[in-house]
Design a protein around this motif. Structure first.
Motif, mmCIF file in Angstrom:
data_model
loop_
_atom_site.group_PDB
_atom_site.id
_atom_site.type_symbol
_atom_site.label_atom_id
_atom_site.label_comp_id
_atom_site.label_asym_id
_atom_site.label_seq_id
_atom_site.Cartn_x
_atom_site.Cartn_y
_atom_site.Cartn_z
ATOM 1 N N GLY A 105 59.445 58.951 34.758
ATOM 2 C CA GLY A 105 58.460 59.653 35.336
ATOM 3 C C GLY A 105 59.200 60.845 36.125
ATOM 4 O O GLY A 105 60.503 60.849 36.459
ATOM 5 N N GLY A 106 58.423 61.805 36.479
ATOM 6 C CA GLY A 106 58.942 62.962 36.800
ATOM 7 C C GLY A 106 59.091 63.044 38.502
ATOM 8 O O GLY A 106 59.521 64.273 39.067
ATOM 9 N N GLY A 107 58.681 61.828 39.305
ATOM 10 C CA GLY A 107 58.504 61.994 40.560
ATOM 11 C C GLY A 107 57.406 62.459 41.302
ATOM 12 O O GLY A 107 57.419 62.648 42.580
ATOM 13 N N THR A 108 56.239 62.537 40.433
ATOM 14 C CA THR A 108 55.005 63.083 41.046
ATOM 15 C C THR A 108 54.279 62.090 42.083
ATOM 16 O O THR A 108 53.533 62.584 42.914
ATOM 17 N N ALA A 109 54.729 60.786 41.746
ATOM 18 C CA ALA A 109 54.132 59.853 42.678
ATOM 19 C C ALA A 109 54.593 59.996 44.138
ATOM 20 O O ALA A 109 53.828 59.836 45.130
ATOM 21 N N ALA A 110 56.016 60.360 44.318
ATOM 22 C CA ALA A 110 56.332 60.221 45.602
ATOM 23 C C ALA A 110 55.785 61.650 46.210
ATOM 24 O O ALA A 110 55.520 61.742 47.587
ATOM 25 N N ILE A 117 48.346 66.791 41.002
ATOM 26 C CA ILE A 117 47.886 65.874 40.065
ATOM 27 C C ILE A 117 46.637 64.928 40.708
ATOM 28 O O ILE A 117 46.944 64.336 41.523
ATOM 29 N N ASP A 118 45.588 65.234 40.459
ATOM 30 C CA ASP A 118 44.380 64.896 41.265
ATOM 31 C C ASP A 118 44.177 63.222 41.086
ATOM 32 O O ASP A 118 44.094 62.531 41.908
ATOM 33 N N GLU A 119 44.240 62.934 39.748
ATOM 34 C CA GLU A 119 44.104 61.330 39.632
ATOM 35 C C GLU A 119 45.547 60.563 39.858
ATOM 36 O O GLU A 119 46.668 60.797 39.250
ATOM 37 N N LYS A 120 45.450 59.805 41.015
ATOM 38 C CA LYS A 120 46.671 58.901 41.318
ATOM 39 C C LYS A 120 47.314 58.344 40.271
ATOM 40 O O LYS A 120 48.788 58.461 40.239
ATOM 41 N N THR A 121 46.472 57.595 39.307
ATOM 42 C CA THR A 121 47.157 56.937 38.421
ATOM 43 C C THR A 121 47.784 57.605 37.198
ATOM 44 O O THR A 121 48.687 57.028 36.388
ATOM 45 N N ARG A 122 47.726 58.989 37.313
ATOM 46 C CA ARG A 122 48.631 59.713 36.386
ATOM 47 C C ARG A 122 49.775 60.188 37.148
ATOM 48 O O ARG A 122 50.699 61.230 36.384
ATOM 49 N N ARG A 123 50.061 60.059 38.233
ATOM 50 C CA ARG A 123 51.293 60.438 38.989
ATOM 51 C C ARG A 123 52.222 59.321 38.718
ATOM 52 O O ARG A 123 51.971 58.245 38.561
ATOM 53 N N ALA A 124 53.522 59.616 38.335
ATOM 54 C CA ALA A 124 54.518 58.556 38.124
ATOM 55 C C ALA A 124 55.949 59.006 38.873
ATOM 56 O O ALA A 124 56.281 59.817 39.355
ATOM 57 N N ALA A 125 56.340 57.569 39.093
ATOM 58 C CA ALA A 125 57.586 57.567 39.864
ATOM 59 C C ALA A 125 58.862 57.927 39.257
ATOM 60 O O ALA A 125 58.957 57.888 38.013
ATOM 61 N N SER A 126 59.951 58.142 39.988
ATOM 62 C CA SER A 126 61.173 58.496 39.317
ATOM 63 C C SER A 126 62.367 57.666 40.025
ATOM 64 O O SER A 126 62.278 57.419 41.246
ATOM 65 N N PHE A 127 63.389 57.458 39.343
ATOM 66 C CA PHE A 127 64.583 56.631 40.003
ATOM 67 C C PHE A 127 65.458 57.861 40.824
ATOM 68 O O PHE A 127 66.277 57.492 41.584
ATOM 69 N N LEU A 128 65.287 59.257 40.465
ATOM 70 C CA LEU A 128 65.903 60.114 41.330
ATOM 71 C C LEU A 128 65.214 60.530 42.599
ATOM 72 O O LEU A 128 63.965 60.938 42.577
ATOM 73 N N THR A 129 65.740 60.435 43.638
ATOM 74 C CA THR A 129 65.122 60.662 44.972
ATOM 75 C C THR A 129 65.046 61.987 45.288
ATOM 76 O O THR A 129 65.912 62.731 44.725
ATOM 77 N N SER A 225 48.199 71.233 33.883
ATOM 78 C CA SER A 225 47.323 70.602 34.798
ATOM 79 C C SER A 225 47.003 69.170 34.442
ATOM 80 O O SER A 225 47.469 68.848 33.247
ATOM 81 N N GLY A 226 46.707 68.382 35.261
ATOM 82 C CA GLY A 226 46.019 66.816 34.984
ATOM 83 C C GLY A 226 46.966 65.968 35.052
ATOM 84 O O GLY A 226 46.835 64.685 35.354
ATOM 85 N N GLN A 227 48.404 66.185 34.330
ATOM 86 C CA GLN A 227 49.377 64.993 34.111
ATOM 87 C C GLN A 227 50.651 65.516 33.999
ATOM 88 O O GLN A 227 50.860 67.006 33.630
ATOM 89 N N GLU A 228 51.794 65.032 33.952
ATOM 90 C CA GLU A 228 53.110 65.295 34.018
ATOM 91 C C GLU A 228 53.191 65.972 32.487
ATOM 92 O O GLU A 228 52.611 65.157 31.453
ATOM 93 N N GLY A 229 53.888 66.989 32.385
ATOM 94 C CA GLY A 229 54.259 67.529 30.890
ATOM 95 C C GLY A 229 54.987 69.032 31.013
ATOM 96 O O GLY A 229 54.679 69.717 32.243
ATOM 97 N N SER A 230 55.440 69.443 29.930
ATOM 98 C CA SER A 230 55.786 71.191 30.046
ATOM 99 C C SER A 230 55.733 71.273 28.515
ATOM 100 O O SER A 230 56.131 70.556 27.646
ATOM 101 N N GLY A 231 55.397 72.635 28.260
ATOM 102 C CA GLY A 231 55.761 73.201 26.812
ATOM 103 C C GLY A 231 57.158 73.310 26.682
ATOM 104 O O GLY A 231 57.843 73.496 27.627
#
Length: 533
Positions: A105-110, A117-129, A225-231
């Motif tokens: 994950g990209g760290g959006t949970a933190a 990202i409005d939906e909590k369950t679509r945020r993801a944690a990262s090992f990098l602080t 929008s909506g979830q983690e991602g990039s073009g």
């Protein structure tokens, strides 16, 4: 003697007395159906071989982190459904996934609500602080499932990334504001590569079988929008892969880079939409291309794509897969199918009843159609479902998941509150493939009267002591009776067992004598396992 030919005589039958029973036949009880037969012939030629299977998998995105952390009473049973290969009392305990796709994950949970990202369950944690340090206690739920997969013998972990860590993105978010271009900062390619390689190295040192690392996901989409991602432009992906190759080499991490994750198969072999984000096979694997990556230590002439949006009809999906296979073969590229669920629309009304009328088994059987054509027409060496578990909201049934979760507060409840779970028909139909076609099995020739109502593939084990055939019978008024003869072996099969999934059966085990018939029930997927002398 080397096995060379298996001949199967198939009688297609109207079943007068073959019904779905909640209780499977015991392994030693042969079926004796009442039927009216119409002869058909199938031959399996073990002397003609195709691709080698690397594994069947699914993703831990995103809810596995919640289940692993908070569903402490039931998480063991859920993980067993995904990874166990045990069969007891005539039933499979799980589907024996041989690949596990782990989201980095990209760290959006933190970031919480500030992530955008409005939906909590679509945020993801990262090992990098945020301080640039690594906290290996993060992603605890994901790590639980990694440990369980390892303990139950899953031989391949694929680490994948949807976005760079937010510290490295242009907008400080896990979704992108850069349109068709990468959200990664211009001066952070080496930082992102070092992060990916460090995580891979960490898990390798901890004894996990991390075999592949996928740095980008569906680069043809902008993910704004909506979830983690990039073009990503092809040129940007190639630049990142070169940096990742360097980082893996520096850390002596024996991991193969898995490029691609194309949004659909067509992006790989032709110009579709943005020319700078398509025709990926030629761009990455033509030596004269500026984006050539085929000469790197950690690439292996390997590319993956997703089966979305090209699956609306039987003939249409076969044409697309034949074209991507031809393009890959011309460059000596092995293809993997790394993500599918029944996301699309526009399915032919002649082949699918539509989402409003569909049962879970209808969707699972359609998945079997996609798996079959990915295996036999695209020739993929790996096949993965999108997500292993999720909440089946908005009437989506089992379109996007293998295990349906219901939090304590109901469909819209908090996933941190343990509720109930249910294995779906999609799980068990995938198991007809994943539990029995193991890594190293080789697809062998199978000749028969194939149609969108009846199709099959056959596989041989590396030691040539087992043949596995997976049959899908989509007719509602016919069963298929197989009476077996074979040549090229020393004697007949020593044993024949078969595993049936229907709307009411879940990999139910039966057996017949080597001379006895196997019956394929209506609207079923059946795996037949021939143990050879």
């Amino acid at each position: 003697m080397k096995p060379s030919l298996l001949l199967l005589s198939i009688a297609s039958a109207l079943l007068a007395g073959c019904s779905d029973s909640d209780s499977p036949l015991t392994p030693d009880t042969p079926q004796q159906p009442d039927f009216v037969s119409v002869e058909k012939a199938v031959s399996i030629d073990a002397g003609t071989t195709y691709q080698t299977m690397r594994g069947f998998g699914a993703s831990d995105c995103w809810t596995a982190d919640y289940v692993g952390q908070y569903w402490t009473r039931q998480r063991d049973a859920i993980s067993e459904l995904l990874f166990s290969t045990d069969i007891a009392d005539g039933r499979a305990k799980g589907i024996g996934l041989s690949q596990w796709r782990v989201n980095l994950g990209g760290g959006t949970a933190a970031q919480g609500d500030a992530s955008g990202i409005d939906e909590k369950t679509r945020r993801a944690a990262s090992f990098l602080t945020g301080t640039g340090q690594y906290d290996w206690n993060n992603c605890r739920g994901q790590q639980y499932f990694m440990q369980r997969a390892k303990d139950m013998g899953c031989p391949s972990f694929v680490l994948f990334s949807n976005t760079p860590p937010v510290q490295f993105t242009r907008n400080g978010k896990g979704f992108s504001a850069s349109g068709a271009c990468s959200n990664l900062k211009e001066d952070a390619y080496d930082d992102f590569a070092d992060y990916l390689a460090t995580v891979a190295q960490h898990y390798l040192h901890a004894g996990y079988p991390v075999t592949h690392l996928s740095p980008v996901n569906e680069p043809q989409y902008n993910w704004d929008s909506g979830q983690e991602g990039s073009g990503w432009q092809n040129s940007e992906v190639a630049r990142l892969i070169r940096e990742l190759d360097r980082a893996l080499t520096d850390k002596q991490a024996d991991v193969t880079i898995l490029p691609g994750e194309a949004g659909d198969w067509e992006y790989l072999y032709k110009t579709k939409g943005d020319a700078t984000r398509s025709n990926v096979i030629a761009d990455f694997f033509t030596p004269s291309s500026a984006d050539y990556i085929g000469n790197l230590k950690h690439t292996a002439n390997l590319l993956c794509g997703h089966s979305y949006w090209t699956d609306g009809t039987w003939n249409g999906m076969r044409k697309v897969r034949q074209q991507v296979a031809a393009a890959a073969q011309a460059k000596g590229i092995e293809l993997w199918q790394s993500e599918w669920s029944m996301l699309g629309d526009g399915y032919s009304s002649e082949e699918f009843v539509g989402y409003d009328k569909a049962t879970e088994m209808d969707i699972a059987l359609y998945m079997s159609k996609v798996i079959h054509n990915d295996l036999t027409q695209a020739g993929v060496g790996s096949w993965s479902f999108w997500t292993s578990m999720d909440v089946p909201r908005w009437g989506h049934q089992n379109r996007f998941l293998l295990i349906a979760l219901t939090p304590a507060g109901g469909e819209n409840g908090d996933l941190a509150q343990e509720g109930s779970y249910r294995p779906t028909a999609t799980l068990w139909v995938l198991g007809n493939y994943s539990r029995f076609i193991r890594p190293g099995y080789v697809r062998i020739r199978m000749d028969y009267n194939e149609s969108r109502h009846f199709f099959a593939s056959a596989w041989m084990s590396p030691d040539k002591k087992e043949v596995v055939a997976v049959y899908t019978n989509l007719t509602s008024d016919k069963g298929i009776r197989l009476s077996e003869t074979h040549t090229g072996w020393q004697g007949k099969a020593a044993s024949v067992r078969f595993y049936t999934t229907t709307a009411r059966k879940q990999l139910a085990e039966s057996s017949v004598s080597p001379d006895g018939p196997v019956v394929l029930e209506p609207m079923s997927v059946t795996t037949v396992v021939y143990q050879l002398n």
